[in-house]
Design a protein around this motif. Structure first.
Motif, mmCIF file in Angstrom:
data_model
loop_
_atom_site.group_PDB
_atom_site.id
_atom_site.type_symbol
_atom_site.label_atom_id
_atom_site.label_comp_id
_atom_site.label_asym_id
_atom_site.label_seq_id
_atom_site.Cartn_x
_atom_site.Cartn_y
_atom_site.Cartn_z
ATOM 1 N N PRO A 1 -4.506 -2.004 0.332
ATOM 2 C CA PRO A 1 -3.830 -0.939 -0.575
ATOM 3 C C PRO A 1 -2.461 -0.615 -0.388
ATOM 4 O O PRO A 1 -1.706 -0.626 -1.676
ATOM 5 C CB PRO A 1 -4.369 0.371 -0.049
ATOM 6 C CG PRO A 1 -5.312 0.335 0.859
ATOM 7 C CD PRO A 1 -5.350 -1.151 1.359
ATOM 8 N N ASP A 2 -1.825 -1.230 0.599
ATOM 9 C CA ASP A 2 -0.249 -1.268 0.750
ATOM 10 C C ASP A 2 0.112 -2.475 -0.181
ATOM 11 O O ASP A 2 1.520 -2.413 -0.096
ATOM 12 C CB ASP A 2 0.304 -1.169 2.160
ATOM 13 C CG ASP A 2 0.373 0.001 2.850
ATOM 14 O OD1 ASP A 2 0.078 0.987 1.930
ATOM 15 O OD2 ASP A 2 0.273 0.212 3.797
ATOM 16 N N ALA A 3 -0.449 -3.371 -0.543
ATOM 17 C CA ALA A 3 -0.053 -4.521 -1.157
ATOM 18 C C ALA A 3 -0.599 -4.739 -2.680
ATOM 19 O O ALA A 3 -0.723 -5.577 -3.066
ATOM 20 C CB ALA A 3 -0.348 -5.785 -0.645
ATOM 21 N N SER A 4 -0.996 -3.636 -3.280
ATOM 22 C CA SER A 4 -1.632 -3.382 -4.479
ATOM 23 C C SER A 4 -1.345 -2.189 -5.125
ATOM 24 O O SER A 4 -0.674 -1.269 -4.696
ATOM 25 C CB SER A 4 -3.470 -3.196 -4.200
ATOM 26 O OG SER A 4 -3.996 -4.079 -3.546
ATOM 27 N N ALA A 5 -1.644 -2.244 -6.675
ATOM 28 C CA ALA A 5 -1.056 -1.125 -7.372
ATOM 29 C C ALA A 5 -2.266 -1.077 -8.502
ATOM 30 O O ALA A 5 -2.730 -1.973 -8.940
ATOM 31 C CB ALA A 5 0.083 -1.376 -8.093
ATOM 32 N N PHE A 6 -2.557 0.344 -8.796
ATOM 33 C CA PHE A 6 -3.372 0.422 -9.796
ATOM 34 C C PHE A 6 -2.895 0.289 -11.253
ATOM 35 O O PHE A 6 -2.039 0.904 -11.437
ATOM 36 C CB PHE A 6 -3.776 1.920 -9.609
ATOM 37 C CG PHE A 6 -4.831 2.472 -10.692
ATOM 38 C CD1 PHE A 6 -6.239 1.901 -10.674
ATOM 39 C CD2 PHE A 6 -4.601 3.319 -11.619
ATOM 40 C CE1 PHE A 6 -7.351 2.533 -11.844
ATOM 41 C CE2 PHE A 6 -5.529 3.638 -12.797
ATOM 42 C CZ PHE A 6 -7.002 3.006 -12.691
ATOM 43 N N ILE A 7 -3.139 -0.419 -12.027
ATOM 44 C CA ILE A 7 -2.685 -0.837 -13.235
ATOM 45 C C ILE A 7 -3.741 -0.673 -14.538
ATOM 46 O O ILE A 7 -4.584 -1.533 -14.623
ATOM 47 C CB ILE A 7 -1.979 -2.470 -13.301
ATOM 48 C CG1 ILE A 7 -1.055 -2.397 -12.148
ATOM 49 C CG2 ILE A 7 -1.467 -2.602 -14.825
ATOM 50 C CD1 ILE A 7 -0.598 -3.997 -11.983
ATOM 51 N N PRO A 8 -3.450 0.353 -15.177
ATOM 52 C CA PRO A 8 -4.803 0.470 -16.216
ATOM 53 C C PRO A 8 -4.291 -0.517 -17.460
ATOM 54 O O PRO A 8 -3.469 -1.209 -17.454
ATOM 55 C CB PRO A 8 -4.679 1.934 -16.661
ATOM 56 C CG PRO A 8 -3.553 2.446 -15.724
ATOM 57 C CD PRO A 8 -2.871 1.352 -15.106
ATOM 58 N N SER A 9 -5.249 -0.390 -18.477
ATOM 59 C CA SER A 9 -4.891 -1.272 -19.840
ATOM 60 C C SER A 9 -3.545 -0.718 -20.314
ATOM 61 O O SER A 9 -3.320 0.700 -20.112
ATOM 62 C CB SER A 9 -5.999 -1.067 -20.509
ATOM 63 O OG SER A 9 -7.147 -1.691 -20.156
ATOM 64 N N ALA B 1 -1.616 4.970 -8.063
ATOM 65 C CA ALA B 1 -1.550 4.660 -6.545
ATOM 66 C C ALA B 1 -0.848 3.339 -6.796
ATOM 67 O O ALA B 1 -0.832 2.200 -7.729
ATOM 68 C CB ALA B 1 -3.123 4.048 -6.349
ATOM 69 N N ALA B 2 -0.072 3.108 -5.954
ATOM 70 C CA ALA B 2 0.847 1.768 -5.703
ATOM 71 C C ALA B 2 1.165 1.692 -4.232
ATOM 72 O O ALA B 2 1.316 2.513 -3.470
ATOM 73 C CB ALA B 2 2.227 2.136 -6.524
ATOM 74 N N GLY B 3 1.363 0.438 -3.854
ATOM 75 C CA GLY B 3 1.452 0.035 -2.364
ATOM 76 C C GLY B 3 2.961 0.211 -2.077
ATOM 77 O O GLY B 3 3.966 0.281 -3.015
ATOM 78 N N VAL B 4 3.376 -0.339 -0.811
ATOM 79 C CA VAL B 4 4.520 -0.470 -0.648
ATOM 80 C C VAL B 4 5.387 -2.005 -0.267
ATOM 81 O O VAL B 4 6.353 -1.998 0.284
ATOM 82 C CB VAL B 4 4.977 0.478 0.557
ATOM 83 C CG1 VAL B 4 4.794 1.712 0.176
ATOM 84 C CG2 VAL B 4 4.181 0.021 1.900
ATOM 85 N N ARG B 5 4.340 -2.937 -0.472
ATOM 86 C CA ARG B 5 4.931 -4.168 -0.430
ATOM 87 C C ARG B 5 4.119 -5.253 -1.372
ATOM 88 O O ARG B 5 3.031 -4.920 -1.542
ATOM 89 C CB ARG B 5 4.719 -4.786 1.106
ATOM 90 C CG ARG B 5 3.286 -4.687 1.735
ATOM 91 C CD ARG B 5 3.369 -5.396 2.857
ATOM 92 N NE ARG B 5 1.876 -5.338 3.566
ATOM 93 C CZ ARG B 5 1.346 -4.423 4.106
ATOM 94 N NH1 ARG B 5 2.077 -3.343 4.460
ATOM 95 N NH2 ARG B 5 0.170 -4.443 4.666
ATOM 96 N N PHE B 6 4.729 -6.103 -1.855
ATOM 97 C CA PHE B 6 4.112 -7.024 -3.150
ATOM 98 C C PHE B 6 4.898 -8.385 -3.025
ATOM 99 O O PHE B 6 6.059 -8.505 -2.486
ATOM 100 C CB PHE B 6 4.501 -6.401 -4.454
ATOM 101 C CG PHE B 6 3.875 -5.048 -4.592
ATOM 102 C CD1 PHE B 6 2.673 -4.854 -5.082
ATOM 103 C CD2 PHE B 6 4.492 -3.940 -4.519
ATOM 104 C CE1 PHE B 6 1.945 -3.772 -5.303
ATOM 105 C CE2 PHE B 6 4.073 -2.693 -4.570
ATOM 106 C CZ PHE B 6 2.841 -2.599 -5.011
ATOM 107 N N PRO B 7 4.142 -9.536 -3.203
ATOM 108 C CA PRO B 7 4.652 -10.548 -3.567
ATOM 109 C C PRO B 7 5.814 -10.946 -4.543
ATOM 110 O O PRO B 7 5.691 -10.525 -5.442
ATOM 111 C CB PRO B 7 3.433 -11.763 -3.593
ATOM 112 C CG PRO B 7 2.644 -10.739 -4.297
ATOM 113 C CD PRO B 7 2.838 -9.339 -3.858
ATOM 114 N N ALA B 8 7.053 -11.572 -3.973
ATOM 115 C CA ALA B 8 7.845 -11.943 -5.053
ATOM 116 C C ALA B 8 7.427 -13.015 -5.770
ATOM 117 O O ALA B 8 6.411 -13.663 -5.398
ATOM 118 C CB ALA B 8 9.250 -12.072 -4.432
#
Length: 420
Positions: free
Chosen positions: A117-125, A378-385
């Motif tokens: 969950p810390d590397a994910s974000a809820f993205i609706p349409s 919902a959004a995480g706190v780390r993501f890939p560049a």
């Protein structure tokens, strides 16, 4: 005689069922009450559950599907009070996806069906594709479903319109959201993101328009017809978009605001400084107060911005020509760069220049680089560049969620103070 009395007492206890505590420990009369079943996605709602067995343990969940139709879910286990009620604004979960009393905790704490969950974000349409998304609220006790209700979270209120711009046809790449016509002129917002590139501000622009503020969300690289990297981006491109926004119906041409996030904050401050007759206020999230190096395909390199055909030099951005209020929002635990320090330095520089307009830095202690913008997704706190490197944004999911819940109303108040 004693044996007969004992048998009679036992029979009465069995017949008494739930009153004696021997029957099923759940209620078939549970009711979910909500003050706004249909509401804008940035509006907090107030949920209560009644009709429960007093002091019984129940589980509540909130479930929604993202644009890929993956199911996300937030959950919390509560103990009902002596009246058989749970008020989410006041009740502290015994366990679940969030801690502490939080009426919107089930929403921002949702987790994906798999992965971190810390590397994910809820993205609706996208709002222009679906103007709302649904959240399913469910109450369960002892394996029994007691109640359920569907809530609708809107991006667009009735009458809000959408139009796309392309580089080929309009010389800018963006999405315009306009409030219903016939309601006078209002401040307008030109918004853009940071080093992620592309155009990711549709949700925010749709919400701004639903609050009455015309909004144009802009892509400036990594989109068709635009540069592939954040290098040599002309400031004239942003000015062209601002003029396009100014010409739209319902826009107050004397109150156009530039809003940037992360690397986009450099462009927002530069736009306010270089085009003070065109831009009359600046909002910056997780800001920088300086021009940093460009971002090439393999990392930093070259110049980020140009003006009049020449690179803008790296270093602190002058702010003495900004002709309007400035709002800077930062997380004290930002691990991506020094946004708290730079937000404070923006205020110091404006004070030194004896700036006559209101200016304020909002620093949120538990938040990181994900300090904004609108709340409850919902959004995480780390993501890939784009290079594949994992970027640690700092803060916590809860800290970022709290910052958005507090900071977004301040952004709306900033616009309202300009005449909205």
């Amino acid at each position: 005689m004693r044996l007969r009395n004992r048998a009679l007492v036992a029979l009465l206890l069995v017949a008494g069922g739930t009153a004696a505590g021997c029957g099923p420990r759940h209620s078939d009369r549970a009711v979910i009450t909500v003050d706004a079943p249909v509401a804008l996605a940035d509006r907090p709602i107030h949920l209560t559950i009644s009709g429960l067995v007093p002091h019984d343990t129940v589980e509540m969940s909130a479930a929604a599907q993202d644009y890929r139709r993956d199911g996300w879910r937030g959950r919390a286990v509560f103990r009902a009070d002596g009246r058989g009620m749970v008020d989410l604004d006041r009740a502290r979960p015994r366990s679940g996806t969030y801690t502490g009393a939080d009426g919107m905790g089930l929403f921002w704490s949702m987790v994906p069906p798999s992965g971190d969950p810390d590397a994910s974000a809820f993205i609706p349409s996208y709002p222009e594709q679906r103007p709302a998304y649904d959240v399913q609220i469910t109450v369960i006790a002892h394996g029994h479903r007691l109640a359920g209700r569907t809530l609708t979270r809107q991006w667009l209120t009735p009458g809000v319109t959408h139009k796309s711009f392309t580089v080929a046809a309009d010389k800018v790449d963006g999405d315009l959201f306009l409030p219903p016509t016939g309601r006078g002129r209002h401040p307008a917002v030109l918004l853009f993101g940071g080093s992620e590139g592309g155009n990711s501000g549709e949700y925010e622009a749709a919400l701004l328009a639903s609050h009455g503020y015309p909004a144009l969300t802009l892509a400036y690289f990594r989109d068709p017809g635009l540069p592939a990297t954040l290098q040599d981006i002309p400031m004239e491109y942003f000015a062209r978009a601002a003029r396009l926004l100014t010409a739209q119906p319902g826009v107050d041409p004397a109150h156009v605001v530039a809003q940037g996030y992360s690397r986009g904050t450099e462009a927002a401050l530069l736009l306010g400084q270089l085009y003070s007759r065109l831009v009359h206020g600046v909002i910056v999230y997780a800001p920088s107060n300086r021009v940093n190096r460009g971002l090439g395909a393999r990392g930093q390199g070259g110049n980020a911005w140009t003006w009049r055909g020449r690179p803008l030099p790296q270093g602190v951005i002058p702010l003495d020509h900004i002709d309007g209020p400035v709002l800077a929002i930062a997380g004290a635990q930002d691990q991506l760069w020094y946004s708290e320090t730079w937000a404070r330095q923006i205020m110091t520089e404006l004070d030194r220049d004896h700036d006559r307009f209101p200016h304020q830095a909002l620093i949120y202690p538990g938040a990181g680089h994900g300090v904004g913008t609108f709340p409850y997704l919902a959004a995480g706190v780390r993501f890939p560049a784009s290079t594949g490197v994992i970027l640690e944004h700092g803060g916590t999911r809860a800290g970022d969620a709290a910052a958005r819940a507090q900071g977004w109303p301040r952004t709306l108040a900033f616009l309202a103070a300009m005449g909205g």
